[in-house]
Design an enzyme around this catalytic site. Structure first.
Site, PDB file in Angstrom:
ATOM      1  N   CYS B 160      -9.057   6.515  -9.095  1.00  0.00           N
ATOM      2  CA  CYS B 160      -7.707   6.968  -8.756  1.00  0.00           C
ATOM      3  C   CYS B 160      -7.665   8.382  -8.208  1.00  0.00           C
ATOM      4  O   CYS B 160      -6.597   8.916  -7.934  1.00  0.00           O
ATOM      5  CB  CYS B 160      -6.801   6.780  -9.965  1.00  0.00           C
ATOM      6  SG  CYS B 160      -6.760   5.033 -10.430  1.00  0.00           S
ATOM      7  N   HIS B 293      -0.433  14.212 -10.824  1.00  0.00           N
ATOM      8  CA  HIS B 293      -0.978  12.855 -10.946  1.00  0.00           C
ATOM      9  C   HIS B 293       0.053  11.989 -11.676  1.00  0.00           C
ATOM     10  O   HIS B 293       0.310  10.875 -11.279  1.00  0.00           O
ATOM     11  CB  HIS B 293      -2.320  12.894 -11.662  1.00  0.00           C
ATOM     12  CG  HIS B 293      -3.045  11.586 -11.639  1.00  0.00           C
ATOM     13  ND1 HIS B 293      -3.423  10.977 -10.462  1.00  0.00           N
ATOM     14  CD2 HIS B 293      -3.445  10.760 -12.641  1.00  0.00           C
ATOM     15  CE1 HIS B 293      -4.036   9.829 -10.743  1.00  0.00           C
ATOM     16  NE2 HIS B 293      -4.058   9.670 -12.054  1.00  0.00           N
ATOM     17  N   LYS B 325       4.879   8.555  -8.549  1.00  0.00           N
ATOM     18  CA  LYS B 325       4.520   7.285  -9.193  1.00  0.00           C
ATOM     19  C   LYS B 325       5.711   6.724  -9.958  1.00  0.00           C
ATOM     20  O   LYS B 325       5.754   5.533 -10.250  1.00  0.00           O
ATOM     21  CB  LYS B 325       3.329   7.485 -10.135  1.00  0.00           C
ATOM     22  CG  LYS B 325       2.023   7.798  -9.396  1.00  0.00           C
ATOM     23  CD  LYS B 325       0.842   7.852 -10.352  1.00  0.00           C
ATOM     24  CE  LYS B 325      -0.461   8.138  -9.619  1.00  0.00           C
ATOM     25  NZ  LYS B 325      -0.632   9.556  -9.240  1.00  0.00           N
ATOM     26  N   HIS B 330       1.626   3.248  -9.487  1.00  0.00           N
ATOM     27  CA  HIS B 330       0.325   3.888  -9.299  1.00  0.00           C
ATOM     28  C   HIS B 330      -0.495   3.041  -8.327  1.00  0.00           C
ATOM     29  O   HIS B 330      -1.001   1.983  -8.692  1.00  0.00           O
ATOM     30  CB  HIS B 330      -0.376   4.008 -10.651  1.00  0.00           C
ATOM     31  CG  HIS B 330      -1.633   4.827 -10.613  1.00  0.00           C
ATOM     32  ND1 HIS B 330      -2.305   5.137  -9.447  1.00  0.00           N
ATOM     33  CD2 HIS B 330      -2.344   5.407 -11.615  1.00  0.00           C
ATOM     34  CE1 HIS B 330      -3.372   5.851  -9.739  1.00  0.00           C
ATOM     35  NE2 HIS B 330      -3.413   6.036 -11.042  1.00  0.00           N
ATOM     36  N   PHE B 389     -10.623   7.171 -13.295  1.00  0.00           N
ATOM     37  CA  PHE B 389     -11.686   6.624 -14.137  1.00  0.00           C
ATOM     38  C   PHE B 389     -13.027   7.237 -13.703  1.00  0.00           C
ATOM     39  O   PHE B 389     -13.249   7.515 -12.532  1.00  0.00           O
ATOM     40  CB  PHE B 389     -11.774   5.098 -13.975  1.00  0.00           C
ATOM     41  CG  PHE B 389     -10.789   4.334 -14.812  1.00  0.00           C
ATOM     42  CD1 PHE B 389      -9.704   4.948 -15.413  1.00  0.00           C
ATOM     43  CD2 PHE B 389     -10.948   2.962 -14.992  1.00  0.00           C
ATOM     44  CE1 PHE B 389      -8.802   4.226 -16.175  1.00  0.00           C
ATOM     45  CE2 PHE B 389     -10.052   2.218 -15.759  1.00  0.00           C
ATOM     46  CZ  PHE B 389      -8.983   2.851 -16.341  1.00  0.00           C
TER      47      PHE B 389
END
Lengths: 324, 403
Positions: B160, B293, B325, B330, B389
């Site tokens: 991401c 984020h 988002k 997302h 991740f």
């Protein structure tokens, strides 16, 4: 001002060799194999729980361990400096990803393991290897087809040259998962069509800015003198020779040399371990390093990976300054 | 490094759950929400049921077999090239390149193979497609072919944070002179595998996404693509291109802590922000907007607030920090590419998009998240933050273009 970049260590896991010297010996003698000997993660990753790492992640972590040891880049240095990692791969952990989806179908999506989900992202192996070795610098997975491994090394060299980071472990890996083997056969590729059989390997090198490598007393094995990459006009069943020539010429121009003392092609790797996909270019770089070490008259090496998928990359390496 | 030639954005292409191009931007400023019940597969056995899917997307006619993410990427790339007014004759094909970030590439090819296996036997056709269409380098290769670019092309699957990674890599290739123009961005498709995983992590919100709210309940998976056309300022000027903004600096780091959870100290995110600020020759006080984020999960937003406070001071220095988002979910590897476009347009139009569904302040996230309504003010420097991740952190800073 761009910085000069050198290679200070190498590590590999492959069917025919677990050291650069044995790899080059296998290339010279024609000894070949495409399937890893039973891979024992305990040899390189012993003493800690390897369960969160799938097989590809273990191969990458093991090759990275060997490269870091070879470069004498220890945990204290890594903790104090943000060492990065760049991994080239074609299929990532496709077998793990298929198994996750299969289990969700078989037992229900409410019962799959969140631990397994972590390994379904395409950068799982790079992330797991970074955790394993405490590599807190930039972490990139690079997908450029058959040139992925070489492109990852080129990417890391540029990042170091730019001053963004001092050291990176970079290379490539792919495994002979049942899914990848079946897919290649069903697509009429690989040895099913008389081509190169699918192999598997992981190979990593440690790249460092010349100045910081010298400052920590590391031995520089080779310098990165030039690089180039590009795409073929139309990908096809065979390699685009004009792309091969173009990236090789551009890398030689950047290196400021008209010709080289040795060339290591992807074909030389295919002949002994099959098509190791993302690992191919990294194995070529490892073979180039060993050639520079073992043959005093070889001062420059061109490594070039151009594959039928249309990706091409070339790197020119040179003997370190002061070596004779 | 402030004496180098600027890398600038001259074209943008958006494919989002709130539409494409300027329409998508207006919808973001209007605070519209694209989140709703998942349509593309049955969620009866999942613990979550909402997503932010793109309705009625038609891929380019010659790309239907390539997969949904590739269709998004091709659409966004064509928009960006047209927006940049870049004719093929204006660029040396050998010096045009592509970098694309993604989390999962084309996971539908895995899903089709496993569906066939569950139905009795693995389909040879689905298996062959895994070789022909699944490897993620094809995203970049197919966009490069479509654009007629023959220079460096690579997909950068860094989860991401991938869109920002791709923009950083493209800026690097332009700065080192390896390319004259780069298409850079990200693409991901709504996927059963991704949804299943996030649902099992307990990370998906039951109804909507409300980043930084005290009662936030999770993220919402989405999809889409954004591509930016980047070039050096001199190249842009010579061809008379309109310049949107400068890519002023990039910072990358890795937590090396946990595959799916962030470092509780926020250290990796802090290092990425500091790296981008140093690369741009800026101080934290210079930043006028942060595209957070902001996934909307309880833990991630709290860690992000810690990191923003470490860099900018108490309460994130009071710098507006919103998360789109909350509106488009997302979009995984595409998310930071879409958010990069939002940063660019914020500097162009001096307005920033809101964080919607914000109801209750959270003392653990005491940020100015631009609650519920877009805000107009001078946006000189916009920082785009992305975390993924594998512990990936990537910050990219855009500077208002004033030529």
């Amino acid at each position: 001002m761009r910085r000069r970049v050198g290679i200070t260590g190498a590590g590999l896991v492959s069917p025919v060799a677990d050291s650069p010297a044995v790899l080059v010996e296998a290339m010279a003698s024609g000894r070949s194999g495409t399937r890893l000997m039973p891979f024992d993660p305990a040899r390189d990753l012993g003493g800690r729980n390897t369960r969160p790492l799938d097989r590809l992640s273990q191969l990458v972590a093991a090759a990275t361990a060997r490269a870091l040891i070879d470069a004498a880049c220890d945990a204290d240095y890594r903790a104090a400096h943000g060492v990065g990692l760049a991994l080239g791969t074609v299929f990532s952990s496709v077998g793990t990803i298929c198994a996750f989806d299969r289990r969700a179908i078989e037992v229900g999506p409410q019962y799959v393991s969140p631990l397994d989900f972590a390994n379904t992202v395409l950068n799982a192996a790079a992330g797991q290897a970074a955790i394993w070795h405490g590599l807190r610098g930039a972490n990139a997975t690079i997908a450029a087809g058959g040139a992925s491994g070489l492109q990852a090394i080129a990417y890391a060299a540029d990042l170091i040259a730019s001053g963004a980071i001092d050291a990176m472990v970079a290379g490539g890996a792919d495994e002979r998962s049942p899914e990848a083997l079946a897919a290649i056969a069903d697509a009429g590729l690989g040895d099913a069509s008389g081509g190169t059989p699918l192999g598997e390997a992981a190979a990593m090198v440690v790249l460092e800015a010349e100045e910081t490598a010298r400052a920590r007393g590391a031995q520089i094995r080779a310098m990165i003198l030039g690089q180039a990459s590009g795409m073929a006009h139309i990908p096809g069943a065979s390699v685009d020779a004009s792309l091969t020539a173009r990236v090789a010429r551009a890398a030689l121009d950047e290196a400021g040399v008209r010709d080289v003392d040795a060339r290591i092609t992807a074909g030389a790797v295919f002949a002994i371990v099959g098509d190791t996909l993302g690992a191919t270019g990294a194995l070529q770089i490892v073979a180039g390093l060993e050639t520079l070490r073992a043959q005093a008259h070889v001062r420059t090496v061109l490594v070039e990976t151009t594959t039928a998928d249309g990706h091409g990359c070339a790197i020119v390496m040179g003997a370190p300054p002061g070596a004779s | 490094m402030i004496d180098r030639e600027p890398v600038v954005v001259t074209g943008i292409g958006l494919v989002t759950a709130l539409g494409t191009g300027t329409g998508a931007w207006q919808n973001l400023l209007d605070g519209r929400c694209a989140i709703g019940p998942v349509r593309s597969f049955d969620t009866a056995r999942h613990a979550a049921h909402v997503g932010a899917e793109i309705a009625n997307f038609t891929p380019p006619a010659d790309a239907a077999q390539f997969g949904r993410a590739t269709g998004f990427a091709l659409g966004a790339a064509r928009h960006a090239l047209a927006d940049a007014g870049l004719a093929r004759a204006e660029v040396d094909a050998l010096r045009g390149g592509v970098t694309i970030g993604t989390t999962s590439g084309e996971p539908a090819f895995v899903e089709r193979l496993e569906d066939s296996r569950a139905a009795g036997a693995a389909s040879a056709e689905a298996s062959a497609d895994l070789a022909m269409h699944y490897p993620s380098h094809l995203l970049a290769a197919r966009v490069a072919r479509d654009a007629g670019f023959l220079g460096p092309a690579m997909t950068i699957p860094t989860a991401c944070a991938a869109g920002n990674h791709a923009i950083a890599a493209a800026a690097g290739l332009l700065r080192s002179g390896r390319a004259d123009v780069m298409l850079a961005g990200g693409a991901d498709a709504f996927s059963r595998i991704t949804f299943t995983g996030f649902a099992r992590l307990g990370a998906i919100a039951p109804e909507y996404c409300q980043p930084f709210d005290r009662h936030r309940k999770g993220m919402v998976p989405g999809e889409g693509a954004a591509m930016l056309l980047l070039e050096r300022a001199g190249h842009a000027r010579r061809r008379g291109a309109r310049i949107y903004a400068e890519v002023a600096g990039c910072g990358l780091s890795c937590d090396a802590y946990h595959m799916t959870g962030g470092d509780p100290s926020g250290d990796g995110a802090v290092r990425a922000m500091h790296g981008a600020l140093a690369d741009a020759g800026l101080s934290p006080g210079d930043v006028s907007y942060v595209s957070a984020h902001g996934t909307g999960t309880p833990v991630n937003d709290r860690l992000e607030a810690i990191a923003l406070t470490r860099v900018f001071g108490s309460g994130g220095g009071g710098i507006p920090a919103s998360s789109i988002k909350s509106m488009i979910g997302h979009a995984m590897g595409a998310a930071s590419a879409i958010e990069a476009v939002a940063c660019v347009l914020a500097t162009v139009h001096d307005v920033v998009p809101p964080t919607i569904h914000y109801e209750t302040p959270d003392p653990e996230c005491s940020l100015d998240c631009v609650p519920n309504a877009a805000r107009e003010y001078r946006v000189g420097i916009a920082m785009n933050n992305a975390y993924g991740f594998g512990g990936n952190n990537a910050s990219v800073i855009f500077r208002k273009w004033e030529a």
